[in-house]
Enzyme design. Structure first.
Site, PDB file in Angstrom:
ATOM      1  NE  ARG A  50     106.966  83.952  29.940  1.00  0.00           N
ATOM      2  CZ  ARG A  50     108.110  83.662  30.568  1.00  0.00           C
ATOM      3  NH1 ARG A  50     108.639  84.522  31.424  1.00  0.00           N
ATOM      4  NH2 ARG A  50     108.712  82.516  30.363  1.00  0.00           N
ATOM      5  CE  LYS A 149     110.886  82.284  27.173  1.00  0.00           C
ATOM      6  NZ  LYS A 149     112.275  82.709  27.291  1.00  0.00           N
ATOM      7  CD  GLU A 182     115.995  90.139  30.439  1.00  0.00           C
ATOM      8  OE1 GLU A 182     115.355  89.369  31.163  1.00  0.00           O
ATOM      9  OE2 GLU A 182     115.655  90.398  29.273  1.00  0.00           O
TER      10      GLU A 182
HETATM   11  N1  PXG Z   1     115.087  86.802  30.649  1.00  0.00           N
HETATM   12  C1  PXG Z   1     115.171  86.298  29.413  1.00  0.00           C
HETATM   13  C2  PXG Z   1     115.617  87.166  28.288  1.00  0.00           C
HETATM   14  C3  PXG Z   1     114.816  84.958  29.189  1.00  0.00           C
HETATM   15  O1  PXG Z   1     114.884  84.445  27.969  1.00  0.00           O
HETATM   16  C4  PXG Z   1     114.337  84.719  31.550  1.00  0.00           C
HETATM   17  C5  PXG Z   1     114.668  86.063  31.694  1.00  0.00           C
HETATM   18  C6  PXG Z   1     113.849  83.937  32.718  1.00  0.00           C
HETATM   19  O2  PXG Z   1     112.440  83.746  32.607  1.00  0.00           O
HETATM   20  P1  PXG Z   1     111.702  82.453  33.192  1.00  0.00           P
HETATM   21  O3  PXG Z   1     110.274  82.662  32.834  1.00  0.00           O
HETATM   22  O4  PXG Z   1     112.300  81.257  32.506  1.00  0.00           O
HETATM   23  O5  PXG Z   1     111.932  82.467  34.639  1.00  0.00           O
HETATM   24  C7  PXG Z   1     114.399  84.155  30.270  1.00  0.00           C
HETATM   25  C8  PXG Z   1     114.007  82.738  30.049  1.00  0.00           C
HETATM   26  C9  PXG Z   1     117.527  78.530  27.409  1.00  0.00           C
HETATM   27  C10 PXG Z   1     116.414  78.992  28.236  1.00  0.00           C
HETATM   28  O6  PXG Z   1     117.309  77.582  26.643  1.00  0.00           O
HETATM   29  C11 PXG Z   1     116.248  80.338  28.497  1.00  0.00           C
HETATM   30  C12 PXG Z   1     115.191  80.758  29.258  1.00  0.00           C
HETATM   31  C13 PXG Z   1     114.313  79.877  29.776  1.00  0.00           C
HETATM   32  C14 PXG Z   1     114.486  78.533  29.514  1.00  0.00           C
HETATM   33  C15 PXG Z   1     115.560  78.079  28.733  1.00  0.00           C
HETATM   34  O7  PXG Z   1     118.626  79.098  27.499  1.00  0.00           O
HETATM   35  N2  PXG Z   1     115.084  82.079  29.423  1.00  0.00           N
END
Ligand code: PXG
Length: 288
Positions: A50, A149, A182
């Site tokens: 990703r 991302k 989301e």
């Molecule tokens: N939506 C958004 C906008 C994100 O930033 C997710 C969904 C979940 O994706 P994953 O691949 O992690 O299942 C994210 C990911 C933090 C932090 O520090 C945020 C995320 C991941 C790890 C840490 O708040 N967001």
């Protein structure tokens, strides 16, 4: 703490990036958030894929191979004796001029931080989260594709501010059509009977790694798992709602906009997925 900067592990205090880096000036860059459990990095390959896809989408060439990225992530974990923790690889556009043009930036900067993760308090996983929907709409996918991302998180930060102002820790973001996209940093799922639904990326959702894993687990467990359009009505009338993310893992939602969801406690489907997920993270992953 040792931080990886462009191939070198340096002390945290020595880990520096230029103030002319376009990652800082314009949020021009990409990142990942990855978890390590029990000496293994969970879904490392998917996160690296990703990261490189996000970079490709913004015309940013990461100057090392995916294989090298993987070994450097492991190296950074070892240097910090991380067995359980949170890993953040970041690739910035690099140093440029005070103008948007990314192509004057010749040296993308690679940073890897391997640290501990700050979790939601454990009791929240028992009690469940309360959410509100917020006025800050998710960026149009045609403007910034949510599959990228990127370091540009202001849209999500503005939503998070609204959640915190409302006295809750997370929120639901809607897209310009009024459909559920989301949470500010997590994906959202709705359970209704045997059906488990999450919005497709074109509604404004990041294709979360945890989201993908949960969809696979739920399908294996016999649920009818789908990507589909969701409205606030679907949240309010769901049997269960839960969020997924690398940091949050799986967490039940018990209230949305003051409507109690289901029994008002994290439901049985959410709980069984949490249990299956906890098992999976303990027995899979790339050894550190
Ligand atoms: N939506 C958004 C906008 C994100 O930033 C997710 C969904 C979940 O994706 P994953 O691949 O992690 O299942 C994210 C990911 C933090 C932090 O520090 C945020 C995320 C991941 C790890 C840490 O708040 N967001």
């Amino acid at each position: 703490m040792k931080v990886y900067v462009n191939g070198k592990l340096v002390d945290k205090a020595e880990a520096r990036i230029s103030v002319f880096d376009h990652g800082l000036l314009y949020g021009d860059g990409v990142f990942e958030g990855i978890r390590a459990y029990n000496g293994r990095i969970f879904m490392l390959e998917r996160h690296i894929d990703r990261l490189y896809a996000s970079a490709q989408a913004i015309a940013l060439e990461i100057p090392i191979s995916k294989e090298r990225m993987a070994t450097d992530i492991i190296r950074t974990c070892r240097a910090n004796r991380i067995r359980n923790g949170y890993i953040r690889p970041i690739v910035t556009r690099g140093v440029g001029t005070l103008g948007l043009n990314p192509f004057v930036c010749r040296n993308p900067q690679i940073i890897i931080i391997a640290s501990k993760i700050q979790l939601y308090p454990p009791e929240l996983y028992e009690k469940g989260l309360e959410l509100v929907t917020v006025g800050t709409l998710r960026n149009l996918p045609e403007a910034i594709n949510p599959r990228i991302k990127s370091l540009n998180y202001l849209n999500n930060v503005l939503a998070k501010i609204e959640a915190l102002n409302a006295g809750v820790m997370e929120c639901i973001m809607l897209n310009a059509q009024g459909f559920v996209a989301e949470a500010s940093g997590d994906n959202v799922f709705v359970v209704k009977g045997n059906r488990i639904v999450t919005p497709p990326s074109w509604c404004g959702a990041l294709e979360g790694i945890t989201r993908g894993v949960v969809m696979e687990l739920a399908a294996e467990m016999g649920y009818d798992v789908r990507e589909d359009v969701l409205t606030r009505y679907d949240l309010y009338t769901a049997d269960e709602v839960f969020l997924t993310g690398t940091a949050a893992e799986i967490i039940g939602v018990v209230k949305v906009d003051r409507r109690a969801i289901g029994s008002g406690r994290p439901g049985p489907v959410t709980r069984s997925l949490m249990a299956a997920f906890r098992q999976l993270v303990q027995r899979s992953g790339t050894a550190i």
